[in-house]
Write a protein that holds these residues in place. Structure first.
Motif, PDB file in Angstrom:
ATOM      1  N   LEU A  22       0.830  -1.215   0.000  1.00  0.00           N
ATOM      2  CA  LEU A  22       0.000   0.000   0.000  1.00  0.00           C
ATOM      3  C   LEU A  22       0.862   1.262   0.000  1.00  0.00           C
ATOM      4  O   LEU A  22       0.342   2.368   0.091  1.00  0.00           O
ATOM      5  CB  LEU A  22      -0.916   0.020   1.232  1.00  0.00           C
ATOM      6  N   GLY A  23       2.158   1.077  -0.037  1.00  0.00           N
ATOM      7  CA  GLY A  23       3.051   2.235  -0.089  1.00  0.00           C
ATOM      8  C   GLY A  23       3.439   2.779   1.279  1.00  0.00           C
ATOM      9  O   GLY A  23       4.094   3.815   1.366  1.00  0.00           O
ATOM     10  N   PHE A  24       3.051   2.084   2.349  1.00  0.00           N
ATOM     11  CA  PHE A  24       3.472   2.532   3.682  1.00  0.00           C
ATOM     12  C   PHE A  24       4.955   2.226   3.872  1.00  0.00           C
ATOM     13  O   PHE A  24       5.472   1.244   3.333  1.00  0.00           O
ATOM     14  CB  PHE A  24       2.714   1.785   4.790  1.00  0.00           C
ATOM     15  N   GLN A  25       5.574   3.089   4.674  1.00  0.00           N
ATOM     16  CA  GLN A  25       6.935   2.785   5.135  1.00  0.00           C
ATOM     17  C   GLN A  25       6.844   2.577   6.637  1.00  0.00           C
ATOM     18  O   GLN A  25       5.889   3.063   7.271  1.00  0.00           O
ATOM     19  CB  GLN A  25       7.857   3.954   4.826  1.00  0.00           C
ATOM     20  N   PHE A  26       7.831   1.910   7.198  1.00  0.00           N
ATOM     21  CA  PHE A  26       7.747   1.567   8.621  1.00  0.00           C
ATOM     22  C   PHE A  26       8.983   1.962   9.392  1.00  0.00           C
ATOM     23  O   PHE A  26      10.097   1.943   8.859  1.00  0.00           O
ATOM     24  CB  PHE A  26       7.496   0.059   8.782  1.00  0.00           C
ATOM     25  N   ARG A 193     -12.061  -1.110  13.768  1.00  0.00           N
ATOM     26  CA  ARG A 193     -12.834   0.145  13.729  1.00  0.00           C
ATOM     27  C   ARG A 193     -11.940   1.223  13.125  1.00  0.00           C
ATOM     28  O   ARG A 193     -10.781   1.373  13.520  1.00  0.00           O
ATOM     29  CB  ARG A 193     -13.289   0.517  15.144  1.00  0.00           C
ATOM     30  N   GLY A 194     -12.483   1.952  12.170  1.00  0.00           N
ATOM     31  CA  GLY A 194     -11.709   2.960  11.438  1.00  0.00           C
ATOM     32  C   GLY A 194     -11.561   4.253  12.225  1.00  0.00           C
ATOM     33  O   GLY A 194     -12.183   4.451  13.270  1.00  0.00           O
ATOM     34  N   ARG A 195     -10.697   5.135  11.690  1.00  0.00           N
ATOM     35  CA  ARG A 195     -10.417   6.396  12.392  1.00  0.00           C
ATOM     36  C   ARG A 195     -11.343   7.516  11.933  1.00  0.00           C
ATOM     37  O   ARG A 195     -11.729   8.369  12.702  1.00  0.00           O
ATOM     38  CB  ARG A 195      -8.964   6.781  12.110  1.00  0.00           C
ATOM     39  N   LYS A 196     -11.687   7.489  10.653  1.00  0.00           N
ATOM     40  CA  LYS A 196     -12.502   8.578  10.112  1.00  0.00           C
ATOM     41  C   LYS A 196     -13.960   8.175  10.166  1.00  0.00           C
ATOM     42  O   LYS A 196     -14.369   7.180   9.552  1.00  0.00           O
ATOM     43  CB  LYS A 196     -12.090   8.859   8.663  1.00  0.00           C
ATOM     44  N   ARG A 197     -14.752   8.962  10.886  1.00  0.00           N
ATOM     45  CA  ARG A 197     -16.163   8.620  11.048  1.00  0.00           C
ATOM     46  C   ARG A 197     -16.938   8.699   9.728  1.00  0.00           C
ATOM     47  O   ARG A 197     -17.985   8.084   9.587  1.00  0.00           O
ATOM     48  CB  ARG A 197     -16.827   9.506  12.111  1.00  0.00           C
ATOM     49  N   ASN A 292      -6.003  -4.287   7.509  1.00  0.00           N
ATOM     50  CA  ASN A 292      -7.100  -3.479   8.050  1.00  0.00           C
ATOM     51  C   ASN A 292      -6.659  -2.655   9.258  1.00  0.00           C
ATOM     52  O   ASN A 292      -7.113  -1.538   9.452  1.00  0.00           O
ATOM     53  CB  ASN A 292      -8.299  -4.369   8.411  1.00  0.00           C
ATOM     54  N   HIS A 293      -5.767  -3.209  10.058  1.00  0.00           N
ATOM     55  CA  HIS A 293      -5.249  -2.445  11.199  1.00  0.00           C
ATOM     56  C   HIS A 293      -4.532  -1.194  10.687  1.00  0.00           C
ATOM     57  O   HIS A 293      -4.745  -0.083  11.187  1.00  0.00           O
ATOM     58  CB  HIS A 293      -4.311  -3.314  12.037  1.00  0.00           C
ATOM     59  N   LEU A 294      -3.689  -1.375   9.675  1.00  0.00           N
ATOM     60  CA  LEU A 294      -2.939  -0.225   9.117  1.00  0.00           C
ATOM     61  C   LEU A 294      -3.886   0.785   8.487  1.00  0.00           C
ATOM     62  O   LEU A 294      -3.708   1.994   8.635  1.00  0.00           O
ATOM     63  CB  LEU A 294      -1.928  -0.718   8.081  1.00  0.00           C
ATOM     64  N   ARG A 295      -4.896   0.289   7.775  1.00  0.00           N
ATOM     65  CA  ARG A 295      -5.863   1.206   7.160  1.00  0.00           C
ATOM     66  C   ARG A 295      -6.526   2.051   8.250  1.00  0.00           C
ATOM     67  O   ARG A 295      -6.694   3.264   8.088  1.00  0.00           O
ATOM     68  CB  ARG A 295      -6.952   0.423   6.422  1.00  0.00           C
ATOM     69  N   ALA A 296      -6.905   1.390   9.365  1.00  0.00           N
ATOM     70  CA  ALA A 296      -7.581   2.114  10.450  1.00  0.00           C
ATOM     71  C   ALA A 296      -6.638   3.141  11.080  1.00  0.00           C
ATOM     72  O   ALA A 296      -6.995   4.306  11.254  1.00  0.00           O
ATOM     73  CB  ALA A 296      -8.070   1.123  11.509  1.00  0.00           C
ATOM     74  N   VAL A 297      -5.429   2.696  11.379  1.00  0.00           N
ATOM     75  CA  VAL A 297      -4.451   3.577  12.040  1.00  0.00           C
ATOM     76  C   VAL A 297      -4.141   4.790  11.159  1.00  0.00           C
ATOM     77  O   VAL A 297      -4.003   5.922  11.639  1.00  0.00           O
ATOM     78  CB  VAL A 297      -3.151   2.769  12.344  1.00  0.00           C
ATOM     79  N   ALA A 298      -4.074   4.569   9.850  1.00  0.00           N
ATOM     80  CA  ALA A 298      -3.717   5.649   8.915  1.00  0.00           C
ATOM     81  C   ALA A 298      -4.915   6.501   8.511  1.00  0.00           C
ATOM     82  O   ALA A 298      -4.768   7.443   7.736  1.00  0.00           O
ATOM     83  CB  ALA A 298      -3.072   5.035   7.674  1.00  0.00           C
TER      84      ALA A 298
END
Ligand code: AMP
Length: 375
Positions: A22-26, A193-197, A292-298
């Motif tokens: 997904l293009g994330f760096q860590f 659970r996502g971050r953006k409502r 999904n965890h990364l999607r939520a965190v980001a």
């Protein structure tokens, strides 16, 4: 986007593997140099509570997460003041203390067994009045994989004396005495659970997973859970986990473990992170728990938690069988964490996936034979 991960173990490694496409760096904060997440990003080699290490870890990153729940509370608070730490320090604090965790479940109407706290010798008499044997004495903090626990059988002649001996064996630290739950199965509900409502869905649930432990360590996970043919248990697990996530304004993946009893589900514990019983989602679902965890965190939209069919996951503990033998098993997906062999250590897992559970009977029997533990 660069995501910080406190810890560099196998969960951090699988987060990295899920996030790179997904293009994330860590950036990982990890005291040991030779860790499973090495090669997946930058490693800040420092203790979890080291001020300079934390400065370097937090520099120029917007969001961070963690792969284990024993992150020092002060570290979590410090990070939370500088960036988006998900899940929140509040969720972490609840999961770090078995008494607070059970109290939180109780307040939210999530069923739990009888429990009593023991801080000193003088608490034992009243604890055994509240919690009759059989029971399990557990350290309030820092227990994992069945460590820091003693089972007290109903046959003990003097309940208070047995609890006292167990408490001394556990190091006289604050403990919780829990009724022994006579369960028919153990299950876990993994949800995100996502971050953006504004994004929908706000919460997504993976199919219920049934877990079998050996010596307190997870041995096998099966999803969907064979003990729930009607979906009734999944429905109540989802209702409880939704309540918990909403009350904590939770962000990210959570795993809640339950005992299945004749009276329904009894909550055992929660993990505010990706969880071993969700490893099957890498090969067996549309979007893995790690992605999904990364999607939520980001703050990105969540992906589908739909399962492709049935999955069985078995942990490799102690030593790994020869990889070629594992790869001969039909439907096998092998995951090795790059860790050295050591008794009791999780060094990899294998997931079998197929359209139906029946397709997995023979391969799972073969895998169970090959993966025999050295624990
Ligand atoms: P825990 O560290 O709480 O996840 O416990 C590890 C394993 O020990 C659980 O998955 C159960 O198999 C068993 N266990 C823990 N607590 C209890 C309990 N109160 N009653 C029965 N079994 C338990």
């Amino acid at each position: 986007m660069k995501i910080g991960v406190v810890g560099g173990g196998q969960l951090a490694r699988m987060l990295g593997l899920a996030g790179l496409p997904l293009g994330f760096q860590f950036r990982f904060l990890e005291p040991s140099s030779d860790c499973p997440a090495a090669n997946l990003g930058e490693i800040i080699r420092a203790p979890y509570d080291d001020a300079q290490g934390l400065e370097r870890f937090a520099c120029d990153i917007e969001c961070a997460t963690y792969e284990f729940e024993n992150v020092p509370a002060e570290t979590a608070r410090w990070l939370d003041e500088r960036l988006t730490l998900a899940p929140t320090p509040r969720a972490l604090a609840i999961a770090q203390d078995r008494i607070t965790e059970k109290a939180t479940f109780r307040e939210l109407g999530i069923p739990v067994q009888a429990t009593a706290g023991i801080k000193s010798l003088s608490d034992i008499a009243s604890a055994v009045r509240t919690v009759a044997l059989p029971a399990v004495l557990k350290t309030r903090r820092l227990g994992y994989d069945g460590k820091g626990q003693r089972v007290l059988h109903a046959s003990e002649k003097d309940a208070a004396e047995s609890v006292r001996v167990a408490w001394v064996e556990l190091g006289r630290v604050p403990c919780i005495l829990e009724s022994f739950v006579s369960f028919t199965a153990e299950v876990s509900q993994i949800a995100v659970r996502g971050r953006k409502r504004a994004h929908t869905p706000a919460i997504a649930f993976y199919p219920l997973t049934q877990n079998e432990h050996r010596g307190g360590i997870l041995w096998k996970s099966e999803s969907p859970a064979p003990c729930d043919p009607t979906g009734e248990l999944a429905a109540s697990a989802q209702q409880y986990v939704k309540r918990l996530m909403e009350s904590l304004d939770y962000i990210g993946v959570i795993a809640v473990e339950f005992f299945v009893t004749s009276a329904g589900l009894v909550a055992n514990e929660m993990a505010p992170r990706v969880h071993n019983s969700g490893h099957w989602t890498i090969d067996g679902s549309v979007t893995s728990q790690f992605e999904n965890h990364l999607r939520a965190v980001a703050g990105l939209p969540l992906g589908s938690t739909h399962a492709h069919g049935s999955s069985v996951m078995i942990n490799l503990v102690g030593r790994a069988p020869i990889t070629a033998r594992l790869l001969e098993i039909p439907h096998a997906h092998v995951h090795l964490y790059g860790k050295g062999a050591r008794a009791g250590r999780k060094i990899g897992h294998v997931t079998l996936t197929a359209p139906t559970a029946q397709d997995l009977d023979d391969p799972a029997a073969l895998l169970a034979q090959l993966a025999a533990w050295d624990s």
